[in-house]
Design a protein around this motif. Structure first.
Motif, mmCIF file in Angstrom:
data_model
loop_
_atom_site.group_PDB
_atom_site.id
_atom_site.type_symbol
_atom_site.label_atom_id
_atom_site.label_comp_id
_atom_site.label_asym_id
_atom_site.label_seq_id
_atom_site.Cartn_x
_atom_site.Cartn_y
_atom_site.Cartn_z
ATOM 1 N N UNK A 42 4.586 0.993 1.229
ATOM 2 C CA UNK A 42 4.788 0.026 2.310
ATOM 3 C C UNK A 42 4.434 -1.357 1.780
ATOM 4 N N UNK A 43 5.181 -2.369 2.227
ATOM 5 C CA UNK A 43 4.899 -3.735 1.803
ATOM 6 C C UNK A 43 5.324 -4.708 2.883
ATOM 7 N N UNK A 44 4.581 -5.800 2.978
ATOM 8 C CA UNK A 44 4.923 -6.880 3.899
ATOM 9 C C UNK A 44 6.001 -7.723 3.225
ATOM 10 N N UNK B 298 0.941 -2.872 5.599
ATOM 11 C CA UNK B 298 -0.217 -1.984 5.719
ATOM 12 C C UNK B 298 -1.419 -2.722 6.293
ATOM 13 N N UNK B 299 -2.288 -1.974 6.966
ATOM 14 C CA UNK B 299 -3.464 -2.550 7.610
ATOM 15 C C UNK B 299 -4.667 -1.661 7.324
ATOM 16 N N UNK C 80 -5.598 7.896 6.535
ATOM 17 C CA UNK C 80 -6.446 8.074 5.362
ATOM 18 C C UNK C 80 -7.674 7.217 5.590
ATOM 19 N N UNK C 81 -8.861 7.701 5.183
ATOM 20 C CA UNK C 81 -10.066 6.897 5.348
ATOM 21 C C UNK C 81 -11.021 7.125 4.198
ATOM 22 N N UNK D 82 0.814 -1.201 0.000
ATOM 23 C CA UNK D 82 0.000 0.000 0.000
ATOM 24 C C UNK D 82 0.852 1.257 0.000
ATOM 25 N N UNK D 83 0.201 2.385 -0.226
ATOM 26 C CA UNK D 83 0.845 3.695 -0.195
ATOM 27 C C UNK D 83 0.143 4.496 0.885
ATOM 28 N N UNK D 84 0.918 5.073 1.810
ATOM 29 C CA UNK D 84 0.313 5.773 2.942
ATOM 30 C C UNK D 84 -0.129 7.186 2.571
#
Length: 117
Positions: A55-57, A66-67, A93-94, A47-49
């Motif tokens: 970000x990556x696992x 990311x969560x 972010x939402x 994901x991108x914050x």
């Protein structure tokens, strides 16, 4: 059917902390404080914050995973949750969408009484 909103909050990674808790634990506590009973936490592979950082696992770096936290509730509770999260100072972010929701089945206390021998 109850009308309200579905809110999905995106946390950049699991290593971010708020009040000696992970941001996800803090968000879940805030959800409970406003009286919403139920949320789903989804671990995302990439994901991108909110700052545009990727970000990556990875096998050795799961703390950067990311969560997303998804919750649905009546609009007054969602508004209170958003205000509390904003006051907490954590950048999240939402997305928010209108939904209709309901709980299926019998309350847990009735179900448990029926299955007792």
């Amino acid at each position: 059917m109850t009308k309200g909103s579905q809110l999905t909050l995106y946390a950049a990674n699991q290593s971010h902390r708020k009040l000696h808790k992970t941001v996800v634990e803090w968000v879940l506590e805030e959800i409970a404080k406003v009286g919403i009973h139920g949320a789903t936490v989804t671990e995302v592979s990439e994901g991108i914050d909110a700052h545009g950082k990727y970000h990556a696992a990875r096998f050795f770096e799961l703390v950067d995973q990311p969560v997303a936290v998804m919750v649905a509730g009546p609009d007054p509770q969602i508004e209170m949750l958003l205000a509390n999260l904003n006051a907490g100072g954590v950048r999240l972010f939402f997305t928010r969408c209108p939904v209709e929701f309901e709980v299926l089945g019998e309350p847990d206390d009735q179900h448990q009484a029926e299955v007792k021998p």
